[in-house]
Design an enzyme around this catalytic site. Structure first.
Site, short mmCIF file in Angstrom:
data_model
loop_
_atom_site.label_atom_id
_atom_site.label_comp_id
_atom_site.label_asym_id
_atom_site.label_seq_id
_atom_site.Cartn_x
_atom_site.Cartn_y
_atom_site.Cartn_z
N HIS A 57 0.86 -1.10 -0.05
CA HIS A 57 0.11 -0.07 0.16
C HIS A 57 0.76 1.16 0.10
CE1 HIS A 57 0.66 -1.27 4.02
NE2 HIS A 57 0.61 -0.15 4.53
N LEU A 58 0.30 2.50 -0.79
CA LEU A 58 1.07 3.55 -1.03
C LEU A 58 0.34 4.50 0.00
CD1 LEU A 58 2.86 5.74 -2.69
CD2 LEU A 58 0.94 5.79 -3.85
#
Length: 748
Positions: free
Chosen positions: A646-647
Site C-alpha cells: 500500500h502507498l
C-alpha cells in the site's frame, strides 16, 4: 556567526558556538562529496598546504567565529588528536563517521579518475584495504560533543541535510547517534574479501603524496579544511594476513559490543560519595560481592559506573577484580553518565541501580537526583507503588514504565533503589565511623541489589525466548530487546500495548471480526507466503497476524467494504487511513496476490507502482484544489506492519491526534519512508527497492522542515505548527513533494 563572512562585533552579547566537524572514513567513503554538498561547491577554490597549515588556517577561521570541516581519513585516534585540540568552550567538536561497506569504498576508489594524489585504479584497492584494517571509531571521551555514524548512503544524505540546514541559531544535541555494533562474522568476511584484492599490497610511492587544501566559504561564514589521505596511508603499518578461523579484535565504542544481548546491571559505588564511606573498604566489598554473584547469573553482566575518568574507586576496583581473576567480560568499570550510558556511550544496560535516600524521593544530589530527573515523574509514581521508604542495607526493584524517557531513550527496563550505610554526620542514620557495622550494612546493600537483579534475570529467562527473526517477532520499544515474550505469556493488557506500538497509521477497523474470512489463505502462517518473503527480503519469514490481514481482505474483496472504499479498479483500491497521522492521509492498496510489502516488488510490477502513484497524485491534487495550504508526500514504509502493498498519500502538516510517539513520526520522516518516485526509479534500474531497518524508528525527533531536534512529540508538534522553514533540498527535488500551484505554474 554572520552569514556575510564578517566576524561578529565585539559588543555582541550573544555569540553562537562555532563547530568543528571531523569527517572519519576510508578513501571512497564520500568525505569530499559530503563537504561539496554542505559547503555548496566551494571546495574548488582551495589551495595546497600541509597539515600544519591546515591546523593554522582552521584555528584562524575559528577565531573569526567560522565553522570548520576537516576532510581527512582520520581513521584512528592519533590522526584526529591534533584537530580535536582545536576545541574549546566556544567551539563544539563533532565527528561524522562514514562507515560505508568496504566493497563500496574500494569500488569507488578504483573507478575514480583524476584524483589529486593518484589514489585510483588497482593501487587504490590495496590502500583502502590497509587503511580499513587500522580503523578505530571515535569516542565521546576523545573530546567530541557529538558523533554521527553513517552506515549507508541514505544515512550520509540525512547527515548532509542536517548540516546543510544548520544555521547560526541552531544547535545539535550532544551524544553518539547511529552506531550499530559490528558483527564479528561480517567483519571477518570483509577482511577476507579485502585479502582477495588482486593488486599488490606494497607501499605507496613518494610521488603519490596528497597535499592538504584549504577553502573558505565566505558566503556561509564557514571554513573547509582539505585532504591528507595519502599522508595517512604512508603511516599505515603492514597487517598480517587473516587466516580462516582466527579471532580478530575490532575497535568498538568503549568495547561494549558484547553487551548488546545480555542482561546488564549498571550501578554506582554505593555510599562512597555523599555518605563518605571509606574507598578501600568499599572497593573490597564491591569485588567480594561481584565475585560471589557473577558466576550465579550466567551471561549477565555487571558494570560499575562513575562520572570521572580519574575515579579512585574505579581504579581500586579494577585492580582488585584483576587480582581475583573476575571475568572481564562479565564485570567491568565504565566512565560516563549513568543516565545516558546508551545514548552517550554506546553501552546497553537494561537495569540501573540508584543510590537512593531513605525517603525514596527525588532531590538531594548525585546519582539519585540524576536518575529521578532522567526517568521523569513516572519513576516516582512507580516507586511509591512498591515502597514508601527504604532502610539501610535494603533494595527495592521498580519496573520502569514504558513512558519514561529513560526507558525510551536508554532502554532501561528496571531501576533498583538501594540504600547503603552513612558515614556523613550531616545525613540520616549516621554510624559515627562504626565500620564494623558499616561494612556489614554495605554487604547487605550489595547483596540486596544483586539479588534484585537476579530476580529480573530469572523472570526474563522463564518468561521470554530468543527471537526467531527480526520480521517474525514483536519488537519492544526499548533499544535493549534481547528477549521476546512468548505468545501464550502476554497478558491482554500487554497485547493491547504492543498493538498500539506498531504503526497506527496502517491499522484499520476492518480487521475486527474478519479474521476467519478466506480460511487458511489469509492465515497468520501461510507457508508459501513465508517462503516468498524470506526469499525477497533476505530475512526471517513474516507471519502476518489476523489483525494485520485487514488491508489484504479489503484488497481481495472490496465489495464487502463498500462503505469504506473510496475508489476501486482492477489494480487498486483506495481507502482513508483509519488512524490518520495528518489532516489528509489515505492508502492506495494493490490488488495483486503475493505483493504483501515493498520487499516483494520486482521490475515486472513497475507498471502497477506507476498506476498506484498516478492514483495517489490524483487524490492529492483533489485535496489541494480544496485547500491550497496543504503539501503532500507519497511513499511506502520499508517494513509495513500490515499485509498487502500500500502507498501512503499523506499531507505534511502532521496535524492529528493519532500521531502520538516517536515511531509514528519517524515512520514518515526518516529514511524508513521511501518516496514513491525513488522507489519507481530503483525498481526500474535495479529490480528492487532499498529498504531501511526498523531500528531507524528509534532515532531522535527532528522537524521535517528545519531539522531541529525536539525531546518529545508535544514539543515537536508545537514547533512544526509554527515552523515556516523551507523543506530540505533533498525533498524539494525529483517531485517528492506535491504543492498547490498558481496559474503561472509556480508553487504556492
Amino acid at each position: 556567526m554572520d552569514v556575510d563572512g564578517k566576524s561578529s562585533s565585539k559588543g555582541e552579547e550573544e555569540k553562537k558556538n562555532a563547530v568543528v566537524v571531523i569527517l572519519v572514513g576510508a578513501p571512497g567513503s564520500g568525505k569530499s562529496t559530503f563537504c561539496d554538498h554542505v559547503m555548496r561547491d566551494t571546495i574548488g577554490n582551495g589551495k595546497a598546504g600541509t597539515k600544519a597549515q591546515c591546523l593554522t588556517n582552521a584555528a584562524a577561521a575559528l577565531k573569526d567565529g567560522k565553522s570548520v570541516f576537516i576532510d581527512r581519513c582520520n581513521l584512528d585516534r592519533e590522526q584526529r588528536a591534533d584537530f580535536v585540540k582545536l576545541g574549546n568552550p566556544q567551539v563544539d567538536m563533532h565527528a561524522v563517521v562514514l562507515d560505508l561497506p568496504a566493497k563500496l569504498c574500494i569500488s569507488r576508489s578504483v573507478k575514480r579518475e583524476g584524483h589529486e594524489g593518484n589514489l585510483q585504479g588497482g593501487k587504490a584497492a590495496a590502500v583502502v584495504n590497509r587503511m580499513l584494517q587500522k580503523k578505530e571509531f571515535p569516542k565521546l571521551s576523545e573530546g567530541f560533543s557529538r558523533i554521527t555514524f553513517c552506515q549507508s548512503e541514505s544515512d550520509v544524505q540525512a547527515a548532509i541535510d542536517m548540516y546543510s540546514a544548520l544555521g547560526p541559531q541552531n544547535t545539535l544535541p550532544s551524544g553518539s547517534f547511529g552506531q550499530k555494533n559490528p558483527d564479528a562474522k561480517v567483519q571477518l568476511g570483509i577482511m577476507k574479501f579485502l585479502k582477495k584484492v588482486d593488486s599488490p599490497v606494497n607501499a605507496v610511492s613518494k610521488g603519490d603524496s596528497l597535499k592538504d587544501s584549504v577553502t573558505t566559504d565566505k558566503e556561509n561564514d564557514s571554513s573547509f579544511i582539505g585532504r591528507e589521505e595519502l599522508k595517512e596511508v604512508e603511516e599505515v603499518k603492514g597487517v598480517e594476513e587473516v587466516k580462516g578461523g582466527e579471532d580478530l579484535a575490532f575497535s568498538s565504542l568503549e568495547s561494549t559490543s558484547s553487551f548488546d544481548n545480555a542482561p546488564t546491571l549498571a550501578f554506582p559505588s554505593i555510599s562512597t560519595a555523599d555518605f563518605q564511606f571509606d574507598l578501600e573498604k568499599a572497593s573490597d566489598i564491591i569485588v567480594e560481592k561481584v565475585f560471589e554473584y557473577v558466576s550465579k547469573l550466567g551471561n549477565a553482566r555487571f558494570v560499575l559506573v562513575d562520572l570521572s575518568s580519574g575515579s579512585k574507586i574505579l581504579s581500586l576496583v579494577r585492580a582488585k577484580a584483576g587480582e581475583k581473576n573476575i571475568d572481564s567480560g562479565k564485570f567491568l568499570t565504565f566512565v560516563g553518565d549513568i543516565t545516558r550510558l546508551y545514548s552517550g556511550g554506546g553501552l546497553r544496560c537494561n537495569v540501573v541501580a540508584n543510590a537512593a535516600n531513605w525517603r525514596l524521593k527525588p532531590g538531594g544530589g548525585g546519582v539519585n537526583a540524576a536518575i529521578f530527573s532522567a526517568a521523569g515523574p513516572s519513576l516516582e509514581t512507580a516507586t511509591m507503588e512498591r515502597a514508601g521508604s527504604l532502610a539501610p542495607g535494603k533494595a527495592v526493584v521498580v519496573p520502569l514504565p514504558s513512558t519514561s524517557p529513560l526507558f525510551c531513550r536508554e532502554g532501561v527496563t528496571h531501576v533498583i533503589h538501594v540504600l547503603g550505610p552513612n558515614m556523613n554526620p550531616k545525613r540520616p542514620n549516621f554510624l559515627n565511623k562504626d565500620y564494623k557495622k558499616g561494612c556489614e550494612v554495605l554487604r547487605e546493600a550489595y547483596s540486596a541489589l544483586f539479588e534484585g537483579f537476579a530476580s529480573i534475570v530469572k523472570s526474563q529467562e522463564t518468561s521470554y525466548e530468543e527471537p526467531t527473526g527480526k520480521l517474525g517477532s514483536v519488537r519492544l520499544v526499548s533499544p535493549v530487546d534481547f528477549k521476546i515474550p512468548r505468545k501464550n505469556q502476554i497478558s491482554n493488557a500487554d497485547r493491547k500495548v504492543k498493538r498500539e506500538d506498531v504503526y497506527e497509521s496502517e491499522r484499520n477497523k476492518k480487521c475486527k471480526g474478519l479474521h476467519e474470512e478466506h480460511g487458511s489463505k489469509t492465515g497468520a502462517t501461510n507457508g508459501n507466503d513465508d517462503a516468498q518473503n524470506e526469499k525477497n527480503n533476505g530475512s526471517a519469514s513474516k507471519a502476518w497476524g489476523a489483525w494485520a490481514q485487514s488491508l489484504y481482505r479489503i484488497a481481495t474483496n472490496p465489495e464487502k467494504h463498500k462503505n469504506d472504499v473510496m475508489e476501486i479498479s482492477d489494480d487498486i483500491v483506495v481507502v482513508n487511513d483509519l488512524y490518520p497521522k495528518a489532516k489528509r492521509h489515505l492508502l492506495v492498496l494493490a490488488r495483486y496476490e503475493g505483493l504483501d510489502r515493498l520487499a516483494d516488488v520486482r521490475k515486472e510490477n513497475l507498471q502497477l507502482l506507476r498506476t498506484m502513484h498516478d492514483v495517489g497524485l490524483k487524490w492529492a491534487e483533489k485535496y489541494l484544489s480544496e485547500d491550497k495550504t496543504l503539501i503532500f508526500r507519497l511513499g511506502y514504509h520499508s517494513a509495513p506492519s500490515m499485509r498487502q502493498l500500500h502507498l501512503h498519500v499523506i499531507s505534511q502538516d502532521f496535524d492529528s491526534k493519532h500521531l502520538k510517539n516517536k515511531k509514528h513520526w519517524n515512520s514518515f520522516n526518516s529514511a524508513f519512508f521511501r518516496d514513491s518516485v525513488d522507489v519507481m526509479e530503483e525498481i526500474d534500474k535495479f529490480g528492487r527497492a532499498t529498504l531501511k531497518d526498523e531500528d531507524i524508528l528509534l532515532m531522535e525527533l527532528r522537524c521535517h522542515r528545519c531539522r531541529s531536534a525536539h525531546p518529545n512529540i508535544p514539543r515537536l508538534k508545537s514547533h512544526i505548527g509554527n515552523c515556516r522553514a523551507p523543506f530540505p533540498a533533498s525533498l524539494l527535488q525529483n517531485g517528492r513533494l506535491l504543492f498547490a500551484t498558481d496559474k503561472d505554474g509556480t508553487n504556492q
